[in-house]
Design a protein around this motif. Structure first.
Motif, PDB file in Angstrom:
ATOM      1  N   UNK A 161       0.842  -1.196   0.000  1.00 17.64           N
ATOM      2  CA  UNK A 161       0.000   0.000   0.000  1.00 17.64           C
ATOM      3  C   UNK A 161       0.883   1.255   0.000  1.00 17.64           C
ATOM      4  N   UNK A 162       0.449   2.288  -0.729  1.00 16.83           N
ATOM      5  CA  UNK A 162       1.231   3.536  -0.686  1.00 16.83           C
ATOM      6  C   UNK A 162       1.134   4.183   0.692  1.00 16.83           C
ATOM      7  N   UNK A 163       2.217   4.810   1.113  1.00 16.26           N
ATOM      8  CA  UNK A 163       2.243   5.482   2.406  1.00 16.26           C
ATOM      9  C   UNK A 163       1.981   6.976   2.182  1.00 16.26           C
ATOM     10  N   UNK A 164       0.945   7.477   2.847  1.00 19.71           N
ATOM     11  CA  UNK A 164       0.587   8.884   2.668  1.00 19.71           C
ATOM     12  C   UNK A 164       1.703   9.795   3.180  1.00 19.71           C
ATOM     13  N   UNK A 165       1.849  10.916   2.504  1.00 21.25           N
ATOM     14  CA  UNK A 165       2.847  11.896   2.929  1.00 21.25           C
ATOM     15  C   UNK A 165       2.301  12.776   4.049  1.00 21.25           C
ATOM     16  N   UNK A 166       2.949  13.898   4.246  1.00 23.47           N
ATOM     17  CA  UNK A 166       2.533  14.831   5.307  1.00 23.47           C
ATOM     18  C   UNK A 166       2.196  16.170   4.668  1.00 23.47           C
ATOM     19  N   UNK A 167       1.013  16.660   4.991  1.00 23.84           N
ATOM     20  CA  UNK A 167       0.607  17.953   4.455  1.00 23.84           C
ATOM     21  C   UNK A 167       1.491  19.058   5.005  1.00 23.84           C
ATOM     22  N   UNK A 168       1.660  20.091   4.205  1.00 24.47           N
ATOM     23  CA  UNK A 168       2.361  21.277   4.708  1.00 24.47           C
ATOM     24  C   UNK A 168       1.513  21.899   5.819  1.00 24.47           C
ATOM     25  N   UNK A 169       2.150  22.391   6.845  1.00 24.91           N
ATOM     26  CA  UNK A 169       1.421  23.006   7.952  1.00 24.91           C
ATOM     27  C   UNK A 169       2.276  24.093   8.590  1.00 24.91           C
ATOM     28  N   UNK A 170       1.663  24.810   9.459  1.00 24.66           N
ATOM     29  CA  UNK A 170       2.324  25.951  10.105  1.00 24.66           C
ATOM     30  C   UNK A 170       2.450  25.650  11.585  1.00 24.66           C
ATOM     31  N   UNK A 171       3.627  25.920  12.144  1.00 23.44           N
ATOM     32  CA  UNK A 171       3.854  25.706  13.577  1.00 23.44           C
ATOM     33  C   UNK A 171       4.234  27.030  14.234  1.00 23.44           C
ATOM     34  N   UNK A 172       4.004  27.099  15.515  1.00 27.45           N
ATOM     35  CA  UNK A 172       4.390  28.286  16.281  1.00 27.45           C
ATOM     36  C   UNK A 172       5.868  28.177  16.669  1.00 27.45           C
ATOM     37  N   UNK A 173       6.557  29.296  16.568  1.00 31.60           N
ATOM     38  CA  UNK A 173       7.976  29.290  16.923  1.00 31.60           C
ATOM     39  C   UNK A 173       8.268  30.247  18.071  1.00 31.60           C
ATOM     40  N   UNK A 174       7.224  30.764  18.706  1.00 31.51           N
ATOM     41  CA  UNK A 174       7.420  31.602  19.882  1.00 31.51           C
ATOM     42  C   UNK A 174       6.307  31.320  20.873  1.00 31.51           C
ATOM     43  N   UNK A 206      10.732  41.979  14.802  1.00 30.30           N
ATOM     44  CA  UNK A 206      11.577  40.933  14.232  1.00 30.30           C
ATOM     45  C   UNK A 206      11.371  39.553  14.811  1.00 30.30           C
ATOM     46  N   UNK A 207      10.472  39.400  15.782  1.00 31.51           N
ATOM     47  CA  UNK A 207      10.242  38.084  16.383  1.00 31.51           C
ATOM     48  C   UNK A 207       9.534  37.175  15.368  1.00 31.51           C
ATOM     49  N   UNK A 208      10.039  35.949  15.236  1.00 34.01           N
ATOM     50  CA  UNK A 208       9.392  34.967  14.366  1.00 34.01           C
ATOM     51  C   UNK A 208       8.182  34.394  15.085  1.00 34.01           C
ATOM     52  N   UNK A 209       7.037  34.498  14.432  1.00 40.37           N
ATOM     53  CA  UNK A 209       5.795  34.045  15.043  1.00 40.37           C
ATOM     54  C   UNK A 209       5.417  32.641  14.583  1.00 40.37           C
ATOM     55  N   UNK A 210       5.433  32.426  13.274  1.00 36.39           N
ATOM     56  CA  UNK A 210       5.033  31.140  12.701  1.00 36.39           C
ATOM     57  C   UNK A 210       6.089  30.665  11.711  1.00 36.39           C
ATOM     58  N   UNK A 211       6.148  29.363  11.505  1.00 35.69           N
ATOM     59  CA  UNK A 211       7.043  28.776  10.515  1.00 35.69           C
ATOM     60  C   UNK A 211       6.259  27.763   9.697  1.00 35.69           C
ATOM     61  N   UNK A 212       6.469  27.823   8.394  1.00 35.74           N
ATOM     62  CA  UNK A 212       5.838  26.835   7.522  1.00 35.74           C
ATOM     63  C   UNK A 212       6.699  25.581   7.456  1.00 35.74           C
ATOM     64  N   UNK A 213       6.083  24.458   7.763  1.00 33.66           N
ATOM     65  CA  UNK A 213       6.747  23.159   7.612  1.00 33.66           C
ATOM     66  C   UNK A 213       6.331  22.618   6.245  1.00 33.66           C
TER      67      UNK A 213
END
Length: 610
Positions: A161-174, A206-213
């Motif tokens: 069976x094919x293994x599903x990948x991971x959707x792009x998502x946004x995480x908090x970095x602060x 200049x604080x990083x709030x979110x990061x796209x994975x």
């Protein structure tokens, strides 16, 4: 033996594949081998990796080169043995094979039972390959079934069976994105249960709030035939739609980030998911003991929910879109209440207060600003300038008060303008024209003028005395000589030193007296300067207090009294008083002054000095 393709090499130590020719070409070469032969001691996982690229990495030699040793030898697949291998049953991605005892026909006795034979794993794989079962053969299960010698149905191959990948998502970095609703800890270590630790987070520039994975592709699967099964494409996402005012998307070698363009308060729109950073705090939860507790903020505040009873909102510019039952305190900026103020307070130290709805049973005070109300009932109101459409049973003070309709109010100001005035049930209608009582101030100015003149005269007398003592011949001679000696313009000889010391002893008492008089001169001048500064301030207050006081009432509708009310122009505000003092001042007989008008109808147009 079949003719081998150029990518398959048979050597004394085994059968090898060319690592530079893999995939489809390699698979075609294997097809031709399995058509007439089989691979002895086949490394099936290695074969699958070489043909389909599935499985663990290819092995490497000590010097780092890829090695593909498929089998120990290639042997012909006997036509007599091939019929021993039956067909398979394929169902839902699985291939099932029924293992049972097998027999090879005896050429000498064709009709006999035949000679028992044993299946071979390598032959089985070659036969399955020819029948289209190429991927997912469970070699170990096949070997155990052959070794067992029992009649049983065994699953010999499964699709992958094919293994599903991971959707792009946004995480908090602060961690600054999150509120803290823990009780506020005060400087003395105690907890304020009516306030939260950090209800409205702030961030720095200049604080990083979110990061796209980024999205991660899945792994393909394979049918039993070797056909690829591609996994679904993972979903992508963008950070740009989440960037509100005060934020920007930044792409670096470390990834894609949402950063704060400047320092400020963090706001998250729950509907759009947009994040913004601004000088203003925007809240939609209301102000209550459950949601926010008491608020003490360092910037502007905008609230779309109610401010409940006994809750305090302290900040600068404050805008409330719902009803207010609590207390609003502004250190500066505009206080705007778009609905009603009921039983609460609104104070502004340096700015205006505007209530678009109804103000009822409330205290509204602008220490240095304008108060603009639509309708006020039973309120205490003060401000530099007060403008009300309809006021009922209110106490109002200010420099300039303008009311369209006043009922049962007590109003005091330098300038009062009312379109319609009259009593309201048991509440009388009183208007007071504030007039400065400058007599006391004039007395103080006269006294201070005389005192400044006295110190000026004293300083002159002491200067004259000091000049007379300084001009004494002996003193003047010593002072001149001492100055030259101190500056080394004159060098005394040994014979002259005793004479100079004798002159110093003779002039000593006079010099001490001159020093005492000099101190008296300085003290008198200091008192004179301080008195002059105070006198200038008093004169400024006197000038500021001058001007015309006026009362204009275009229409009297019921018993209305207009009186004068004197105040001392001492520089303090005439209207910025505690609410209870305003009420006491305007609703007691002690506040009464000279009657300007008393009547039930008519109009008033009065100016002081006219």
């Amino acid at each position: 033996m079949p003719e081998l393709d150029h990518c398959i090499i048979e050597r004394p130590d085994g059968v090898y594949g060319d690592p530079s020719v893999l995939g489809t070409t390699f698979g075609a070469a294997i097809d031709r081998i399995f058509a007439t032969s089989y691979l002895v001691e086949l490394d099936y996982p290695l074969l699958i990796k070489a043909v389909y690229g599935a499985g663990p990495p290819l092995p490497k030699s000590a010097d780092g080169h890829v090695i593909i040793r498929l089998a120990s030898a290639i042997r012909p697949f006997s036509p007599l043995r091939r019929p021993l291998y039956k067909s398979v049953k394929i169902n839902r991605g699985k291939a099932e094979y029924f293992f049972e005892p097998v027999y090879v026909a005896d050429p000498a006795d064709p009709d006999g039972p035949g000679t028992p034979e044993r299946l071979d794993v390598d032959e089985f794989i070659a036969d399955m390959w020819g029948k289209g079962i190429r991927f997912g053969i469970d070699v170990e299960a096949v070997r155990q079934a052959i070794d067992g010698g029992k009649s049983e149905r065994v699953v010999v191959a499964r699709l992958l069976e094919p293994r599903a990948g991971r959707d792009a998502h946004v995480i908090e970095v602060t961690s600054d994105l999150h509120r803290s609703d823990a009780p506020l800890q005060l400087a003395n270590g105690k907890l304020d249960l009516m306030a939260f630790q950090n209800r409205f987070p702030q961030v720095e520039k200049g604080v990083r709030l979110l990061k796209k994975v980024p999205r991660v592709a899945g792994k393909r699967g394979f049918e039993l035939s070797g056909l690829r099964i591609e996994p679904p494409m993972p979903k992508d996402t963008e950070v740009t739609p989440m960037a509100g005012p005060g934020t920007v998307v930044e792409v670096t070698g470390e990834g894609e980030f949402l950063i704060a363009q400047h320092a400020g308060f963090l706001n998250v729109d729950s509907k759009s998911g947009q994040i913004s950073v601004g000088d203003k705090i925007i809240s939609r939860d209301g102000v209550s003991a459950r949601t926010t507790g008491n608020l003490k903020l360092s910037g502007d505040f905008e609230e779309f929910g109610e401010v409940q009873e006994k809750r305090v909102v302290e900040g600068e510019g404050i805008t409330i879109h719902a009803d207010v039952f609590g207390n609003i305190i502004s250190r500066g900026g505009t206080v705007l209440l778009n609905r009603n103020l009921v039983g609460g307070t609104a104070h502004n130290a340096r700015g205006d207060i505007r209530v678009k709805g109804v103000a009822s049973g409330s205290v509204i005070q602008a220490s240095a600003g304008e108060v603009v109300l639509n309708r006020a009932e039973s309120c205490v109101i003060s401000g530099t300038r007060v403008t009300i459409m309809h006021a009922v049973n209110c106490e109002i003070m200010g420099e300039d008060v303008t009311i369209s309709q006043a009922e049962g109010c007590a109003i005091a100001a330098r300038t009062v303008t009312v379109n319609s005035a009259g009593p309201r049930r048991q509440s009388e209608m009183h208007i007071f024209a504030l007039q400065p009582d400058s007599a006391r101030l004039d007395e103080v100015i006269v006294t201070m003028t005389a005192r400044v003149a006295q110190f000026a005269a004293l300083a002159l007398r002491r200067k004259a005395e000091m000049d007379a003592m300084t001009n004494e011949p002996e003193v003047r001679k010593y002072v001149m000589l001492a100055s030259k000696v101190r500056k080394k313009e004159l060098i005394l000889t040994e014979e002259q030193v005793p004479m100079f010391q004798k002159m110093a002893l003779a002039a000593g008492p006079a010099l001490k007296a001159i020093a005492r008089v000099s101190l008296d001169v300085k003290a008198a001048e200091t008192e004179q300067q301080a008195g002059a500064a105070l006198l200038a301030e008093l004169v400024r207050q006197r000038v500021d207090s001058t001007g015309v006081s006026s009362v204009t009432v275009k229409r009297i509708e019921g018993e209305t009294v207009v009186r004068g009310m004197s105040y001392h122009p001492d520089g303090a505000s005439i209207y910025d008083l505690p609410a209870k003092d305003i009420k006491l001042k305007l609703r007691t007989k002690r506040a009464e002054g000279e009657v300007i008008f008393a009547g039930e109808d008519g109009a008033v147009d009065w100016k002081s000095g006219a």
